[in-house]
Design a protein around this motif. Structure first.
Motif, PDB file in Angstrom:
ATOM      1  N   PHE A  85      43.377   2.757  32.599  1.00  8.20           N
ATOM      2  CA  PHE A  85      42.748   1.469  32.935  1.00  8.20           C
ATOM      3  C   PHE A  85      42.923   1.154  34.423  1.00  8.20           C
ATOM      4  CE2 PHE A  85      44.041   0.937  28.388  1.00  8.20           C
ATOM      5  CZ  PHE A  85      42.755   0.946  27.852  1.00  8.20           C
ATOM      6  N   LEU A  86      44.100   1.442  34.943  1.00 12.61           N
ATOM      7  CA  LEU A  86      44.358   1.213  36.370  1.00 12.61           C
ATOM      8  C   LEU A  86      43.511   2.143  37.236  1.00 12.61           C
ATOM      9  CD1 LEU A  86      48.237   0.870  36.181  1.00 12.61           C
ATOM     10  CD2 LEU A  86      46.687  -0.903  37.007  1.00 12.61           C
ATOM     11  N   LEU A  87      43.338   3.386  36.784  1.00 12.10           N
ATOM     12  CA  LEU A  87      42.514   4.343  37.523  1.00 12.10           C
ATOM     13  C   LEU A  87      41.083   3.825  37.651  1.00 12.10           C
ATOM     14  CD1 LEU A  87      42.283   7.163  38.839  1.00 12.10           C
ATOM     15  CD2 LEU A  87      41.745   8.073  36.555  1.00 12.10           C
ATOM     16  N   ALA A  88      40.543   3.310  36.564  1.00 15.42           N
ATOM     17  CA  ALA A  88      39.191   2.737  36.612  1.00 15.42           C
ATOM     18  C   ALA A  88      39.138   1.567  37.583  1.00 15.42           C
ATOM     19  CB  ALA A  88      38.763   2.283  35.215  1.00 15.42           C
ATOM     20  N   GLY A  89      40.170   0.727  37.553  1.00 13.82           N
ATOM     21  CA  GLY A  89      40.213  -0.433  38.445  1.00 13.82           C
ATOM     22  C   GLY A  89      40.245  -0.042  39.911  1.00 13.82           C
ATOM     23  N   PHE A  90      41.076   0.936  40.260  1.00 15.24           N
ATOM     24  CA  PHE A  90      41.165   1.367  41.662  1.00 15.24           C
ATOM     25  C   PHE A  90      39.877   2.068  42.099  1.00 15.24           C
ATOM     26  CE2 PHE A  90      45.742   0.641  41.216  1.00 15.24           C
ATOM     27  CZ  PHE A  90      46.037   0.096  42.464  1.00 15.24           C
ATOM     28  N   ALA A  91      39.254   2.808  41.185  1.00 13.15           N
ATOM     29  CA  ALA A  91      37.989   3.472  41.526  1.00 13.15           C
ATOM     30  C   ALA A  91      36.912   2.440  41.845  1.00 13.15           C
ATOM     31  CB  ALA A  91      37.543   4.370  40.373  1.00 13.15           C
ATOM     32  N   ILE A  92      36.791   1.442  40.996  1.00 14.31           N
ATOM     33  CA  ILE A  92      35.785   0.394  41.221  1.00 14.31           C
ATOM     34  C   ILE A  92      36.096  -0.389  42.487  1.00 14.31           C
ATOM     35  CG2 ILE A  92      34.843  -1.757  40.273  1.00 14.31           C
ATOM     36  CD1 ILE A  92      35.245  -0.447  37.463  1.00 14.31           C
ATOM     37  N   LEU A  93      37.374  -0.614  42.747  1.00 15.49           N
ATOM     38  CA  LEU A  93      37.781  -1.301  43.977  1.00 15.49           C
ATOM     39  C   LEU A  93      37.299  -0.530  45.203  1.00 15.49           C
ATOM     40  CD1 LEU A  93      39.557  -3.799  44.811  1.00 15.49           C
ATOM     41  CD2 LEU A  93      41.442  -2.185  45.083  1.00 15.49           C
ATOM     42  N   SER A  94      37.324   0.790  45.124  1.00 11.61           N
ATOM     43  CA  SER A  94      36.900   1.615  46.271  1.00 11.61           C
ATOM     44  C   SER A  94      35.397   1.540  46.512  1.00 11.61           C
ATOM     45  CB  SER A  94      37.325   3.073  46.060  1.00 11.61           C
ATOM     46  OG  SER A  94      36.513   3.715  45.092  1.00 11.61           O
ATOM     47  N   TYR A  95      34.627   1.038  45.528  1.00 11.15           N
ATOM     48  CA  TYR A  95      33.189   0.883  45.732  1.00 11.15           C
ATOM     49  C   TYR A  95      32.873  -0.379  46.545  1.00 11.15           C
ATOM     50  CZ  TYR A  95      33.081   3.819  41.458  1.00 11.15           C
ATOM     51  OH  TYR A  95      33.289   4.791  40.517  1.00 11.15           O
ATOM     52  N   PHE A  96      33.700  -1.403  46.335  1.00  7.74           N
ATOM     53  CA  PHE A  96      33.348  -2.726  46.844  1.00  7.74           C
ATOM     54  C   PHE A  96      34.192  -3.198  48.027  1.00  7.74           C
ATOM     55  CE2 PHE A  96      31.818  -2.646  42.478  1.00  7.74           C
ATOM     56  CZ  PHE A  96      30.528  -3.137  42.633  1.00  7.74           C
ATOM     57  N   VAL A  97      35.314  -2.528  48.299  1.00  9.10           N
ATOM     58  CA  VAL A  97      36.175  -2.938  49.415  1.00  9.10           C
ATOM     59  C   VAL A  97      36.032  -1.895  50.528  1.00  9.10           C
ATOM     60  CG1 VAL A  97      38.529  -3.457  50.146  1.00  9.10           C
ATOM     61  CG2 VAL A  97      37.775  -4.044  47.821  1.00  9.10           C
ATOM     62  N   PRO A  98      35.355  -2.243  51.624  1.00 13.94           N
ATOM     63  CA  PRO A  98      35.045  -1.262  52.676  1.00 13.94           C
ATOM     64  C   PRO A  98      36.258  -0.530  53.239  1.00 13.94           C
ATOM     65  CG  PRO A  98      33.760  -3.255  52.995  1.00 13.94           C
ATOM     66  CD  PRO A  98      34.731  -3.549  51.902  1.00 13.94           C
ATOM     67  N   TRP A  99      37.363  -1.249  53.511  1.00  7.69           N
ATOM     68  CA  TRP A  99      38.521  -0.592  54.109  1.00  7.69           C
ATOM     69  C   TRP A  99      39.169   0.394  53.143  1.00  7.69           C
ATOM     70  CZ3 TRP A  99      43.140  -1.012  51.643  1.00  7.69           C
ATOM     71  CH2 TRP A  99      43.362  -2.135  50.826  1.00  7.69           C
ATOM     72  N   TYR A 100      39.094   0.075  51.855  1.00 10.70           N
ATOM     73  CA  TYR A 100      39.667   0.991  50.870  1.00 10.70           C
ATOM     74  C   TYR A 100      38.792   2.232  50.720  1.00 10.70           C
ATOM     75  CZ  TYR A 100      41.866   2.610  46.526  1.00 10.70           C
ATOM     76  OH  TYR A 100      42.521   3.351  45.574  1.00 10.70           O
ATOM     77  N   GLU A 101      37.488   2.059  50.773  1.00  8.65           N
ATOM     78  CA  GLU A 101      36.595   3.216  50.714  1.00  8.65           C
ATOM     79  C   GLU A 101      36.838   4.146  51.900  1.00  8.65           C
ATOM     80  OE1 GLU A 101      31.981   4.187  49.781  1.00  8.65           O
ATOM     81  OE2 GLU A 101      32.369   2.586  51.203  1.00  8.65           O
ATOM     82  N   LYS A 102      37.094   3.571  53.072  1.00 12.39           N
ATOM     83  CA  LYS A 102      37.382   4.391  54.258  1.00 12.39           C
ATOM     84  C   LYS A 102      38.671   5.197  54.068  1.00 12.39           C
ATOM     85  CE  LYS A 102      35.019   1.484  57.667  1.00 12.39           C
ATOM     86  NZ  LYS A 102      35.169   0.591  58.836  1.00 12.39           N
ATOM     87  N   ILE A 103      39.641   4.590  53.390  1.00 12.93           N
ATOM     88  CA  ILE A 103      40.894   5.313  53.118  1.00 12.93           C
ATOM     89  C   ILE A 103      40.639   6.509  52.220  1.00 12.93           C
ATOM     90  CG2 ILE A 103      43.087   5.162  51.873  1.00 12.93           C
ATOM     91  CD1 ILE A 103      43.379   2.315  52.932  1.00 12.93           C
ATOM     92  N   THR A 104      39.791   6.326  51.188  1.00 11.86           N
ATOM     93  CA  THR A 104      39.533   7.421  50.253  1.00 11.86           C
ATOM     94  C   THR A 104      38.819   8.604  50.913  1.00 11.86           C
ATOM     95  OG1 THR A 104      37.377   6.543  49.517  1.00 11.86           O
ATOM     96  CG2 THR A 104      39.355   5.807  48.330  1.00 11.86           C
ATOM     97  N   LEU A 105      38.139   8.347  52.034  1.00  7.02           N
ATOM     98  CA  LEU A 105      37.400   9.418  52.708  1.00  7.02           C
ATOM     99  C   LEU A 105      37.964   9.735  54.086  1.00  7.02           C
ATOM    100  CD1 LEU A 105      33.807   8.240  51.762  1.00  7.02           C
ATOM    101  CD2 LEU A 105      35.009  10.220  50.832  1.00  7.02           C
ATOM    102  N   LYS A 106      39.172   9.283  54.365  1.00  9.56           N
ATOM    103  CA  LYS A 106      39.738   9.476  55.687  1.00  9.56           C
ATOM    104  C   LYS A 106      40.156  10.922  55.920  1.00  9.56           C
ATOM    105  CE  LYS A 106      44.699   8.630  55.142  1.00  9.56           C
ATOM    106  NZ  LYS A 106      45.845   7.854  55.633  1.00  9.56           N
ATOM    107  N   ASP A 107      40.240  11.268  57.222  1.00 12.56           N
ATOM    108  CA  ASP A 107      40.712  12.598  57.657  1.00 12.56           C
ATOM    109  C   ASP A 107      39.872  13.730  57.081  1.00 12.56           C
ATOM    110  OD1 ASP A 107      42.776  11.360  59.024  1.00 12.56           O
ATOM    111  OD2 ASP A 107      44.129  11.484  57.314  1.00 12.56           O
TER     112      ASP A 107
END
Length: 442
Positions: A418-440
């Motif tokens: 359930f937490l995994l789904a929550g963090f995944a969805i968060l990465s769609y809508f929070v720009p700074w978090y999406e940048k973290i997922t694709l950094k480096d």
């Protein structure tokens, strides 16, 4: 020159037939009380029927033309890469298990867990073992019998410990470099394993940390008792670590798995667990263990190319465009697609192979990074696979626990999923978090 085809929902009918046959057979057999009901009707046969229907539907084009289209998909570079990786991953898993690597990894983990942190420790061991071996089923099969003994000795919550094992196994299955789900997700999106891992990691790792904290708080036994672990040799864990490290630093996956196979074989022969002949036999056994997913990948790849050729993917995108308004909703749409396909097929690898071509088209249409798309497919099929009571993971838990715990008891405690789904969805809508997922990443 290939003529552009009009969009046609009918071109997707073979996939619908496959799902109806596979799911329908499982439901009928389950209603009759058949054990492992959803795994009795071979998925390859269901897909073969779908292939025949795809050819029959497009009979006007002629069998030769249809076969050309089918073969173009079944023998595409991405599919062939995926098939070779499946074979090598199967061989590595078989050889490493035969030389005692799985047992050594489990016993090593048990030996270093404080008695007061057993529940959280089960999640961590399952996560490491799943990541190292690339199989949630193998992880559950190795760990659940040990976990059951710990529950009895330490007075732990059985549903919570079983949930920790299943969730940890799905963590590993989702992230592992040699998991068939990772291989399918990266090859269908044509992205590098290490890039998908890094993107996926920044979504899965925070969910795992929160899960561990919750398991430490709520999984602590009232009275901590020491648990005795069997002996182990740390050398037998090394092939798993070697494969993980080499893959992470970007070594070609074919070379990584070949090194893994021979390092495990050399260790096995040095310790007397393998002979040269049994080493060769285990490689062949590993190849054989991948025959089902090998054939499925070919059949689905060919059928997907036919669906694309006759306008199926164009139709799907047209229909989804009414719900998808941009990049964020496209990611939500692909997440829902992955969940529903896995719910229908009860197999996350099959679901990814089915959804892969469609997800790639949607990503191109709405500007979703393909590394993220690969992660979405793997994450949400693994989530659903860890929540459906008729999935192989829960059926194995029920079998190993001899009915002591039911999926209905375990599912609400699968906090990580359930937490995994929550963090995944968060990465769609929070720009700074999406940048973290694709950094480096380049």
């Amino acid at each position: 020159m290939e003529t552009k085809k009009k969009s046609s929902g009918l071109a997707l009918l073979p996939f619908a037939v496959f799902i109806v046959i596979y799911l329908g057979a499982g439901m009928i057999l389950q209603s009759r009380g058949v054990e492992m009901a959803f795994y009795q009707f071979p998925a390859v046969v269901a897909m073969f029927i779908a292939v025949l229907i795809a050819f029959a539907m497009n009979y006007k084009a002629g069998i030769n033309e249809n076969f050309k289209v089918f073969a173009r998909g079944a023998a595409s570079e991405d599919i062939m890469n995926m098939l070779m990786i499946f074979l090598l991953a199967g061989a590595f898993s078989a050889v490493a298990k035969a030389m005692g690597g799985v047992e050594a990894t489990v016993n090593f983990g048990v030996s270093i867990i404080p008695a007061s942190l057993i529940t959280a420790g089960m999640f961590i061991i399952a996560a490491f073992l799943g990541t190292a071996t690339g199989t949630s089923m193998g992880t559950i099969g190795a760990l659940v019998p040990i976990a059951l003994g710990m529950v009895d000795k330490a007075g732990l919550s059985l549903p919570l410990v079983m949930a920790a094992c299943v969730s940890g196994a799905m963590f590993g299955d989702n992230l592992s470099m040699i998991s068939d789900t990772t291989i399918a997700a990266t090859r269908t999106q044509n992205v590098e394993l290490k890039d998908k891992f890094r993107t996926n990691f920044w979504i899965a790792f925070p969910a795992a940390i929160v899960t561990i904290v919750l398991l430490v708080i709520f999984g602590r036994p009232e009275t901590a008792k020491a648990i005795e672990a069997s002996g182990y040799d740390i050398v037998k864990v090394l092939p798993y670590l070697l494969v993980l490290i080499l893959a992470l630093i970007g070594v070609n996956v074919f070379l990584v798995l070949t090194i893994g196979i021979f390092s495990a074989g050399i260790i096995g022969m040095a310790y007397g667990d393998l002979t040269f002949l049994s080493f060769a036999g285990e490689i062949w056994a590993g190849f054989q263990g991948m025959i089902e997913v090998f054939l499925l990948s070919m059949f689905i790849g060919g059928t997907a190319e036919m669906a694309k050729h006759y306008g199926g993917l164009e139709w799907l995108i047209e229909k989804m465009s009414g719900m998808i308004k941009g990049k964020k909703s496209a990611q939500v749409g692909m997440s829902a697609l992955a969940l529903l396909t896995d719910m229908a097929t009860a197999n996350n690898t099959i679901a990814i192979i089915v959804d892969g071509p469609m997800a790639k088209e949607i990503s191109a249409e709405y500007g979703v990074d393909l590394r993220k798309t690969a992660s979405i497919l793997d994450i949400f099929t693994c989530i659903m696979q860890g929540l459906i009571p008729y999935g192989a993971q829960f059926l194995l838990v029920a079998s190993l626990s001899e009915g002591r715990v039911s999926p209905g008891d375990v599912i609400p405690n699968n906090w990580y999923l359930f937490l995994l789904a929550g963090f995944a969805i968060l990465s769609y809508f929070v720009p700074w978090y999406e940048k973290i997922t694709l950094k480096d990443q380049k």
